[in-house]
Enzyme design. Structure first.
Site, mmCIF file in Angstrom:
data_model
loop_
_atom_site.group_PDB
_atom_site.id
_atom_site.type_symbol
_atom_site.label_atom_id
_atom_site.label_comp_id
_atom_site.label_asym_id
_atom_site.label_seq_id
_atom_site.Cartn_x
_atom_site.Cartn_y
_atom_site.Cartn_z
ATOM 1 N N LYS A 78 61.018 56.981 63.781
ATOM 2 C CA LYS A 78 60.826 58.107 62.870
ATOM 3 C C LYS A 78 62.192 59.152 62.730
ATOM 4 C CE LYS A 78 57.014 61.277 61.579
ATOM 5 N NZ LYS A 78 55.831 61.962 62.006
HETATM 6 O O1 G3P Z 1 53.485 64.270 61.473
HETATM 7 C C1 G3P Z 1 54.022 65.215 60.640
HETATM 8 C C2 G3P Z 1 53.240 65.854 59.861
HETATM 9 O O2 G3P Z 1 51.841 65.287 59.592
HETATM 10 C C3 G3P Z 1 52.970 67.410 60.574
HETATM 11 O O3 G3P Z 1 51.724 68.148 59.949
HETATM 12 O O4 G3P Z 1 50.213 70.099 59.829
HETATM 13 O O5 G3P Z 1 52.107 70.151 61.398
HETATM 14 O O6 G3P Z 1 52.412 70.461 58.938
HETATM 15 P P1 G3P Z 1 51.777 69.634 60.140
#
Ligand code: G3P
Length: 216
Positions: free
Chosen positions: A87
């Site tokens: 990633k």
């Molecule tokens: O993995 C990255 C992403 O899904 C992060 O989600 O909820 O931290 O905005 P969030």
């Protein structure tokens, strides 16, 4: 549409996997820290543990932001297990690294994508996945799902093979709308995946079926 779980929590990964609907896992440095996974050796071992639970792709994020650092870290992560997808953040050195990894056959997921232009660059650089963060766009009062449809249109116009991995999913409607818009993958915390199960008419209907069965 593939379902990935967006967590570094092994119990939750097992729970989703046991449901039989899990196609992969995404992690990020915040999710690793949330589980108390720190120090390089523990972090690397944790990725291998995840790969041993699930059959599909497991995204492991680089921390470096310079080109040489991203390459060194990405090669190390990729060598850990065949399921690892490196990633890489959507920054200038990240785009260069996506092209480098693509040329070497190392699979990548370009993360922190918030615009169609960023997704286009990642696809041109040969990313296997691009991760638009729809919840975080919604958080600033902008339509995160619109970004999914824009990227879908651009990728379809030119036949890009890069998969759209909808990330930062907060609830079931994000999942449904991503499926309608043609996202290739939705990566979600466990809760919205399990919330898809729920419908009050299912509960009422089942209760009646079981009560009627008892009368026979
Ligand atoms: O993995 C990255 C992403 O899904 C992060 O989600 O909820 O931290 O905005 P969030």
């Amino acid at each position: 549409m593939k379902f990935f779980i967006d967590t570094a929590n092994l119990d939750q990964i097992r729970e989703a996997n046991e449901l039989g609907i899990l196609d992969g896992v995404t992690t990020n440095p915040s999710l690793m820290a949330k589980e108390g996974i720190t120090g390089q050796d523990r972090i690397l071992k944790h990725y291998v543990d995840i790969c041993e639970i699930v059959d599909g792709d497991v995204s492991a994020e680089v921390i470096a932001t310079d080109f040489d650092g991203i390459v060194a870290e990405g090669e190390k992560l990729s060598a850990l297990h065949e399921q690892i997808v490196v990633k890489v953040p959507m920054i200038r050195n990240g785009v260069k690294a996506l092209k480098y990894f693509s040329d070497k056959g190392i699979r990548t997921n370009c993360t922190l994508v918030f615009s169609p232009g960023q997704a286009l660059l990642a696809a041109k650089a040969g990313a296997d996945y691009v991760s638009p963060f729809i919840g975080r766009i919604d958080d600033i009062s902008t339509d995160g799902l619109l970004l999914i449809s824009e990227i879908r249109q651009i990728f379809d116009n030119y036949g890009f093979k890069t998969q759209i991995l909808a990330a930062s999913i907060r609830h079931t409607m994000h999942i449904i709308e991503c499926a309608k818009l043609g996202a290739d993958v939705a990566t979600c915390p466990l809760k919205p995946i399990l919330d898809l199960l729920r419908h009050p008419l299912t509960d009422i209907g089942l209760e009646k079926f079981l009560a009627d069965h008892k009368k026979q």
